[in-house]
Design a protein around this motif. Sequence first.
Motif, PDB file in Angstrom:
ATOM      1  N   UNK A 166      37.886  73.135 -29.763  1.00  0.00           N
ATOM      2  CA  UNK A 166      38.925  73.875 -29.026  1.00  0.00           C
ATOM      3  C   UNK A 166      39.906  72.918 -28.364  1.00  0.00           C
ATOM      4  N   UNK A 167      41.179  73.114 -28.624  1.00  0.00           N
ATOM      5  CA  UNK A 167      42.226  72.267 -28.065  1.00  0.00           C
ATOM      6  C   UNK A 167      43.256  73.132 -27.361  1.00  0.00           C
ATOM      7  N   UNK A 168      43.711  72.660 -26.235  1.00  0.00           N
ATOM      8  CA  UNK A 168      44.814  73.315 -25.544  1.00  0.00           C
ATOM      9  C   UNK A 168      46.103  72.756 -26.138  1.00  0.00           C
ATOM     10  N   UNK A 169      46.745  73.514 -27.008  1.00  0.00           N
ATOM     11  CA  UNK A 169      47.870  73.015 -27.802  1.00  0.00           C
ATOM     12  C   UNK A 169      49.184  73.112 -27.040  1.00  0.00           C
ATOM     13  N   UNK A 170      49.184  72.609 -25.809  1.00  0.00           N
ATOM     14  CA  UNK A 170      50.395  72.551 -25.004  1.00  0.00           C
ATOM     15  C   UNK A 170      51.085  71.213 -25.250  1.00  0.00           C
ATOM     16  N   UNK A 171      52.340  71.251 -25.634  1.00  0.00           N
ATOM     17  CA  UNK A 171      53.096  70.043 -25.953  1.00  0.00           C
ATOM     18  C   UNK A 171      53.141  69.129 -24.727  1.00  0.00           C
ATOM     19  N   UNK A 172      52.782  67.859 -24.924  1.00  0.00           N
ATOM     20  CA  UNK A 172      52.677  66.930 -23.804  1.00  0.00           C
ATOM     21  C   UNK A 172      54.005  66.669 -23.111  1.00  0.00           C
ATOM     22  N   UNK A 173      55.118  66.864 -23.809  1.00  0.00           N
ATOM     23  CA  UNK A 173      56.426  66.565 -23.230  1.00  0.00           C
ATOM     24  C   UNK A 173      57.192  67.816 -22.797  1.00  0.00           C
ATOM     25  N   UNK A 174      57.082  68.898 -23.572  1.00  0.00           N
ATOM     26  CA  UNK A 174      57.910  70.068 -23.299  1.00  0.00           C
ATOM     27  C   UNK A 174      57.158  71.207 -22.623  1.00  0.00           C
TER      28      UNK A 174
ATOM     29  N   UNK B 288      44.282  59.238 -30.155  1.00  0.00           N
ATOM     30  CA  UNK B 288      44.566  57.812 -30.255  1.00  0.00           C
ATOM     31  C   UNK B 288      43.467  57.046 -29.520  1.00  0.00           C
ATOM     32  N   UNK B 289      42.571  56.400 -30.281  1.00  0.00           N
ATOM     33  CA  UNK B 289      41.500  55.603 -29.693  1.00  0.00           C
ATOM     34  C   UNK B 289      42.018  54.213 -29.344  1.00  0.00           C
ATOM     35  N   UNK B 290      41.237  53.490 -28.550  1.00  0.00           N
ATOM     36  CA  UNK B 290      41.612  52.149 -28.135  1.00  0.00           C
ATOM     37  C   UNK B 290      40.888  51.059 -28.909  1.00  0.00           C
ATOM     38  N   UNK B 291      40.819  49.881 -28.312  1.00  0.00           N
ATOM     39  CA  UNK B 291      40.282  48.724 -29.010  1.00  0.00           C
ATOM     40  C   UNK B 291      38.787  48.515 -28.885  1.00  0.00           C
ATOM     41  N   UNK B 292      38.123  49.196 -27.964  1.00  0.00           N
ATOM     42  CA  UNK B 292      36.708  48.907 -27.731  1.00  0.00           C
ATOM     43  C   UNK B 292      35.806  49.232 -28.920  1.00  0.00           C
ATOM     44  N   UNK B 293      36.006  50.329 -29.650  1.00  0.00           N
ATOM     45  CA  UNK B 293      35.172  50.540 -30.840  1.00  0.00           C
ATOM     46  C   UNK B 293      35.351  49.438 -31.885  1.00  0.00           C
ATOM     47  N   UNK B 294      36.568  48.926 -32.026  1.00  0.00           N
ATOM     48  CA  UNK B 294      36.812  47.823 -32.957  1.00  0.00           C
ATOM     49  C   UNK B 294      36.043  46.590 -32.504  1.00  0.00           C
TER      50      UNK B 294
ATOM     51  N   UNK C 217      46.234  60.794 -25.764  1.00  0.00           N
ATOM     52  CA  UNK C 217      47.184  61.552 -26.575  1.00  0.00           C
ATOM     53  C   UNK C 217      46.528  61.937 -27.896  1.00  0.00           C
ATOM     54  N   UNK C 218      46.806  63.143 -28.341  1.00  0.00           N
ATOM     55  CA  UNK C 218      46.303  63.632 -29.621  1.00  0.00           C
ATOM     56  C   UNK C 218      47.499  63.969 -30.498  1.00  0.00           C
TER      57      UNK C 218
ATOM     58  N   UNK D 236      49.621  66.441 -27.885  1.00  0.00           N
ATOM     59  CA  UNK D 236      48.956  67.105 -26.768  1.00  0.00           C
ATOM     60  C   UNK D 236      48.048  66.078 -26.074  1.00  0.00           C
ATOM     61  N   UNK D 237      47.528  66.458 -24.923  1.00  0.00           N
ATOM     62  CA  UNK D 237      46.645  65.583 -24.155  1.00  0.00           C
ATOM     63  C   UNK D 237      45.270  66.230 -24.018  1.00  0.00           C
ATOM     64  N   UNK D 238      44.245  65.384 -24.073  1.00  0.00           N
ATOM     65  CA  UNK D 238      42.876  65.839 -23.818  1.00  0.00           C
ATOM     66  C   UNK D 238      42.235  64.875 -22.830  1.00  0.00           C
TER      67      UNK D 238
END
Length: 570
Positions: free
Chosen positions: A118-126, A140-146, A299-300, A403-405
């Motif tokens: 389930x995602x809240x599909x509210x646009x992060x900017x608008x 968008x994942x970061x560098x730690x899993x790498x 960010x998604x 969107x943001x989670x």
Amino acid sequence: MALRVANCSGFYGDRLSAAREMVEGGPIDVLTGDWLAELTMLILAGNRLKGRPGYAPTFLRQLEDVLGPCLDRGIRIVTNAGGLDPAGCAEAVHELAARLGLSPKVAHVTGDDLMGRPLDLVHADTGERAPAAPLTANAYLGGRPIAAALSAGADVVVTGRVTDAALVTGPGIWRYGWGPGDLDPLAGSVVAGHVIECGCQATGGNYAFFQDVPDLAHCGFPIAELRADGSAVITKHPGTGGLVSVGTVTAQLVYELGGPRYLGPDVVARFDTITLSDDGPDRVLISGTRGEPPPDTLKVAVNYPAGYRNTMTLVLTGLDVEAKARVAEEAVWARVPRETFDQVDVTLTDSGLLRITVMDADRRTAGRVFSSAVVETGLSSYPGFHGLTPPGDASPYGVYWPVLVPASQVRPRVFLDGVELPAQEQPPVPQGGSLPEPLAPPVPAPPGGPAVRVPLGRVAGARSGDKGGDANLGVWVATDEQYAWLAATLTADRLTSLLPELAAHRVERHELPNIRALNFVVHGLLGRGVAASPRLDPQAKALGEELRAQVVDVPATLLPQRPQAEQPGA
């Protein structure tokens, strides 16, 4: 000794020989490549629906050239070419290695794919809510899993959607052991990753002052020599074409940038604290970058199918071009009313091209109904009628919807040769607020004296690009005196007067005096994003050059001294 991180791909479709060039051209420690623009996820989704791989097969073609030499020399390979199917890409790497008689340890990172949740599909900017169900949804994942994969012994690490800079930050965490509180080194690695992520754009490619770049046809790809404190030297292999200078690095720093705070899952990098300095031929040192705690959200990148689109382009020549354009439109809409379509965009370019784009939920309406109507006007329209596009079917298009989670709801998973590594503990987000605004060095007053009317590009460079439905336009100069004039002259209002097509949009200006640059964000210029934009330049790549061509009054003392044959207007 610095960690030498090389780039061999800036986008899905970049130079296939680059991996071999980087491995054979000189010593490196990590070979990285970026395949995933926002549009690429939509392309890969379409491929997957057609039974094709959901990852970037061109990565395997490059890997075939270099896997053996990388294993021999201990060069680690890190890529986001896994796209929508990191596991499938990792399996393809194993199959390739087996054909070559090699046995690398291959890791892949998942957890970014949020489809089915389930995602809240509210646009992060608008703040708008998405009107359709997602086709893709990737955090968008970061560098730690790498870093975890490299620490477990991986020779090749394949990820899905990570930030572009994570391809450098991850190896930095692995080599130097940075913890979540090492904000400044992490921020420095993000800046280095941002510079080299687009390949040759850091080494003279697409550079405003391209005449200064030697042998651009054989431009070398960039290397970041990353140090323990997060500072880095940007360079390239000796003997390759291109140029690494403060100018080429500045151009890439302002590319696809928003404000001075560059948000990411590992750290917020403060671009208004960066210092650039020459470190020798084709070497630029990036230092001084400060970091802030990362946000508690990720960010998604959501893409949803939006219908079908079609474009027909007519050529208008000779006299009365605008009147001919009106006649052409009237003839088309007489055969198929404009109201037939969900959306219509009509653009008359300065070069006399009339582009009519229609979008509709019905494929036939946007396809043959529209294109046939245009063709039917061929003998009953303006004199000189001819087109650049034959009648054809419509193409499906999608909309990018960020969107943001909560970051706590996204759990990266790391697999080594198909076996999942123990779950990483989520590092606590460091406490503390934002850094104070930096004390900018005193900027001299804009110089006076006689002015000369010249194109802005005779004194300023620019680079522009897309950020979802927004466009960014970075402008920079070489000296403090030029920056004082630029900052006083090029306001948001002045920008829209020079480029009137921007006047209908909200424009934000951000000052970066530390690198003598301004960055403008033009909200909504690209509509619903690259795939849905009807603009001839849907990624706003040419916006910077359009600005540089505009004539302004520049104090004569600010113009660079060039030979007479190169003087403006000569």
